[in-house]
Design an enzyme around this catalytic site. Structure first.
Site, PDB file in Angstrom:
ATOM      1  N   MET A 146      97.610  69.240  26.826  1.00 31.33           N
ATOM      2  CA  MET A 146      96.297  69.818  27.104  1.00 31.33           C
ATOM      3  C   MET A 146      95.461  69.761  25.827  1.00 31.33           C
ATOM      4  O   MET A 146      96.005  69.841  24.729  1.00 31.33           O
ATOM      5  CB  MET A 146      96.440  71.253  27.601  1.00 31.33           C
TER       6      MET A 146
ATOM      7  N   GLY B  92      92.171  65.226  25.024  1.00 31.80           N
ATOM      8  CA  GLY B  92      91.099  64.285  25.317  1.00 31.80           C
ATOM      9  C   GLY B  92      91.409  63.281  26.412  1.00 31.80           C
ATOM     10  O   GLY B  92      90.735  62.254  26.521  1.00 31.80           O
TER      11      GLY B  92
ATOM     12  N   THR C 247      91.062  63.503  29.800  1.00 27.79           N
ATOM     13  CA  THR C 247      89.970  63.398  30.772  1.00 27.79           C
ATOM     14  C   THR C 247      88.733  62.801  30.122  1.00 27.79           C
ATOM     15  O   THR C 247      88.034  61.994  30.742  1.00 27.79           O
ATOM     16  CB  THR C 247      89.674  64.779  31.386  1.00 27.79           C
TER      17      THR C 247
ATOM     18  N   GLU D 110      94.374  64.217  36.299  1.00 30.41           N
ATOM     19  CA  GLU D 110      95.411  65.235  36.552  1.00 30.41           C
ATOM     20  C   GLU D 110      96.487  64.717  37.505  1.00 30.41           C
ATOM     21  O   GLU D 110      96.919  65.404  38.442  1.00 30.41           O
ATOM     22  CB  GLU D 110      94.793  66.534  37.075  1.00 30.41           C
ATOM     23  N   ALA D 111      96.947  63.496  37.261  1.00 29.11           N
ATOM     24  CA  ALA D 111      97.913  62.840  38.143  1.00 29.11           C
ATOM     25  C   ALA D 111      99.222  63.613  38.272  1.00 29.11           C
ATOM     26  O   ALA D 111      99.916  63.488  39.278  1.00 29.11           O
ATOM     27  CB  ALA D 111      98.196  61.422  37.650  1.00 29.11           C
TER      28      ALA D 111
ATOM     29  N   CYS E 230      99.145  74.854  12.888  1.00 28.78           N
ATOM     30  CA  CYS E 230      99.295  74.214  11.574  1.00 28.78           C
ATOM     31  C   CYS E 230      98.395  73.003  11.346  1.00 28.78           C
ATOM     32  O   CYS E 230      98.321  72.501  10.225  1.00 28.78           O
ATOM     33  CB  CYS E 230     100.754  73.812  11.353  1.00 28.78           C
TER      34      CYS E 230
ATOM     35  N   CYS F  13     102.302  71.487  17.898  1.00 27.67           N
ATOM     36  CA  CYS F  13     103.161  70.391  17.462  1.00 27.67           C
ATOM     37  C   CYS F  13     104.612  70.750  17.812  1.00 27.67           C
ATOM     38  O   CYS F  13     104.900  71.867  18.251  1.00 27.67           O
ATOM     39  CB  CYS F  13     103.016  70.154  15.957  1.00 27.67           C
TER      40      CYS F  13
END
Length: 189
Positions: free
Chosen positions: A19, A22, A24, A90-91, A149, A178
């Site tokens: 999420m 980038g 979309t 959003e497959a 971070c 991360c």
């Protein structure tokens, strides 16, 4: 000769990541370029995704494009006559039938651009995404920035305690982390 064959054959492009990475936005960018080239396009999204709009595909940074909300991926087959480029957002929310649908569309000579989360909030492969990656000619993995971070983030860490697989939300429910910060957050939970 090469360009003639290229135009006749379809293709599958996959944009995946966490999420806020980038996905979309990149899908919309590619679809707008196709529109600019006077190609006939159609964009589909899962009907359950009503976070920003019922009818529009909208990125987190508010770029938007008209779409067809659908529940069954097979609807794309019925609505693809004359279409040169199909976008799917959003497959991961579609069932596995989307893999066969995407294959069929590409085999019809359509360029299919698919965007979706590659992993769920538990860090596991999400729905049909691994199979879509396997059939794609091109896979682009995009990364968010870890909110803890500043490193490249590949995990969508859920802030809520829900254990349901699908929980629609934004920054109120998810944060990009991360690997290190995700593992720390999961240990603390």
């Amino acid at each position: 000769m090469f360009l003639e064959n290229y135009k006749k054959s379809g293709s599958v492009e996959l944009i995946c990541g966490s999420m806020f990475s980038g996905k979309t936005e990149e899908l919309i960018r590619r679809m707008r370029r196709a529109q600019f080239a006077n190609q006939k396009i159609a964009i589909f999204k899962p009907a359950i995704d009503v976070r920003y709009s019922d009818q529009l595909v909208v990125s987190h940074d508010a770029h938007k494009i008209e779409s067809f909300p659908i529940s069954d991926p097979k609807k794309m087959l019925e609505m693809s006559d004359g279409i040169q480029v199909i976008g799917i957002d959003e497959a991961q929310f579609f069932d596995h039938s989307i893999v066969e649908v995407v294959q069929t569309l590409a085999n019809r000579g359509i360029r299919v651009i698919v965007a979706g989360l590659d992993t769920d909030f538990l860090g596991k492969p999400f729905g049909p995404m691994p199979d879509l990656m396997a059939i794609a000619e091109d896979v682009q993995k995009v990364h968010a920035i870890c909110v803890k971070c500043g490193s490249p983030a590949q995990h969508s860490h859920r802030l809520s305690r829900s254990h349901k697989l699908v929980v629609l939300g934004e920054k109120d429910i998810y944060e990009p982390l991360c690997r290190h910060c995700y593992n720390e957050a999961v240990k603390e939970a």
